[in-house]
Write a protein that holds these residues in place. Structure first.
Motif: not given
Length: 509
Positions: A418-445
């Motif tokens: 599961t962690v290996r699977l979720l790592r990829f969408p978090l990288m896409f969010l971080a690559g497009f939105l920076g730390l804001l995207g990373l925090m958004l992904g963590i909040i959704m999880i």
């Protein structure tokens, strides 16, 4: 489910014939069973005469039944001279097999023959006699392969249901350990056992487990993973909502905490329900060593869980949008290593992560003798070659390697996937939105985890909702002598069973 219109027609016609009662006419019984097992060359039909007078017929599948016991304990005593007109019970007493029972329908006949138990038909008798002389090859009890044992019992479940249930009986010798048997699958007719401790497990939980199992309508069950996917609360979540283990001590410990176990014939993995997020991170070795060491290692797992989930995404976000957060000396070193890299940080991270996952899968699929060597040597060679070719930077290789090591600290393989699977969408969010995207992904999880249930129990219990007593075994590994009450999964039912004995008290008015 998994059936065409033709298979549906066949399955509708076949039960009508199998559910017929057994006829007292031996010829009719022979015709029906022969038609059911048409084109089955491994089915043995053996006619003989009881006492030299009464016609009888025995059917069994080759290599599933013990032919020596059939000859010595069944056929030999029945073929000896005996007075005529013996009743059904008198004939059964002459059979020297302790595990024998009467079957009244052809469905029961097919079920017993498939289990390796021969069925004896006697002329003018409207029932068959099932003989418990099954015998087939089975794997010996070994140390669990998927779960390494540091300290504790080195026993692992096998593919034989009787062996697995007997190992649980050896651990929990109380008659309060109950086992309910079900049969699932139209063609495989797989035997599934629900086990629990009466007085500790919530009766509503056991009823819910049995109801979900009884609702399964499928052609066959080949492994407990089929059951897990069909009875889970949320089939769309990547997080495991049932715990699978091949260690009897883990199952026994969870039964003592009020959970239910699901044992599937033919599978060495037993399912446990309900579970929480924290029970997936805990290891049985936490309770086999000093509680200080167990608490420290548990906190390390929590830390590495966050590392494996967020470090690659954080590295991509900081390197792409937030360079001011990096110290100047480190920033100059990273910039120097990336000056000849043609890809942005996101593409670089995806390239390395996909390569690492490919090496990990290759190490699992290859034979044991070469699997570990290929994964380790391949990672070293490919990593060094990628740096020399200027495709990736050395800091990225370090980040991916550290993330891979962190993902190996999880005691449950399903959580690691599961962690290996979720790592990829978090990288896409971080690559497009920076730390804001990373925090958004963590909040959704986190929101998703708060909405999950495992047989009605919140997935983040006992942290959300907060249960102060249960936190003692979540954040820390409290010593055994400091536990005054049993671990509980249901507060209302826990109020009824606070006494040391296993008898539940009536609910408070």
């Amino acid at each position: 489910m998994l059936k065409s219109s033709r298979s549906r027609q066949q399955t509708d016609e076949q039960p009508n014939q199998e559910q017929r009662p057994i006829s007292p006419d031996l010829t009719v019984n022979i015709d029906v069973v022969t038609s059911l097992y048409e084109e089955c060359s491994d089915l043995i039909f053996h006619p003989f005469k009881i006492g030299g007078e009464t016609d009888a017929w025995i059917a069994y599948i080759d290599d599933l039944s013990d032919t020596e016991l059939i000859d010595q304990q069944v056929m030999t005593p029945l073929m000896e001279p005996m007075p005529s007109g013996l009743t059904r019970m008198e004939l059964k007493h002459r059979i020297r097999v302790s595990d024998s029972q009467e079957v009244s329908t052809y469905d029961e006949v097919v079920d017993q023959i498939s289990k390796g138990n021969p069925v004896l038909f006697i002329d003018q008798m409207n029932c068959g006699i099932s003989l418990g002389v099954s015998k087939w090859e089975k794997r010996s009890i070994e140390e669990p392969i998927a779960e390494s044992v540091v300290r504790g019992p080195r026993l692992g479940f096998t593919e034989t249901l009787g062996v697995n249930t007997s190992m649980l009986r050896r651990s929990i010798r109380s008659p309060a350990l109950k086992m309910k048997s079900l049969t699932i699958g139209r063609y495989t007719r797989t035997e599934v056992v629900v086990t629990y401790i009466k007085g500790i497990a919530d009766p509503d939980l056991i009823n819910e487990v049995c109801e979900r199992l009884q609702r399964i309508d499928i052609d066959g069950i080949l492994d407990s993973a089929y059951i897990e996917e069909l009875i889970t609360d949320n089939p769309y979540t990547p997080f495991p909502t049932l715990l699978s283990t091949e260690r009897p001590d883990v199952v026994s410990a969870n039964l003592l905490e009020g959970r239910a176990g699901i044992i599937v014939d033919g599978s060495p993995f037993v399912l446990l329900a309900p579970v929480t997020m924290f029970s997936m991170i805990q290891s049985p070795e936490d309770y086999y060593q000093n509680y200080w060491a167990g608490s420290l290692i548990r906190w390390l797992r929590y830390f590495f869980f966050l590392v494996a989930l967020t470090i690659p995404s954080a590295y991509v976000a900081i390197l792409t949008y937030h360079q001011e957060m990096i110290p100047t000396t480190l920033l100059l070193s990273v910039a120097k290593s990336r000056e000849e890299i043609p890809f942005p940080a996101l593409v670089e991270a995806l390239l390395m992560e996909v390569t690492f996952e490919a090496l990990r899968e290759a190490g699992l699929r290859l034979p044991k003798q070469v699997g570990a060597a290929v994964s380790i040597v391949g990672a070293l060679v490919i990593g060094q070659a990628a740096i020399s070719a200027g495709l990736v930077s050395s800091p990225m290789v370090m980040v991916v390697a550290f993330t891979g090591v962190a993902s190996f600290t999880f005691p449950r393989y399903t959580l690691g996937v599961t962690v290996r699977l979720l790592r990829f969408p978090l990288m896409f969010l971080a690559g497009f939105l920076g730390l804001l995207g990373l925090m958004l992904g963590i909040i959704m999880i986190v929101i998703h985890l708060c909405s999950l249930r495992s047989f009605g129990v919140p997935y983040l219990s006992s942290l959300a909702p907060m249960k102060n007593r249960a936190l003692k075994d979540v954040l820390f590994r409290t010593p055994l002598w400091a536990r005054e009450t049993r671990p509980h999964l249901n507060e209302f039912y826990n109020e009824r069973r606070q006494s040391p004995d296993l008898k539940p008290k009536p609910p408070k008015s």
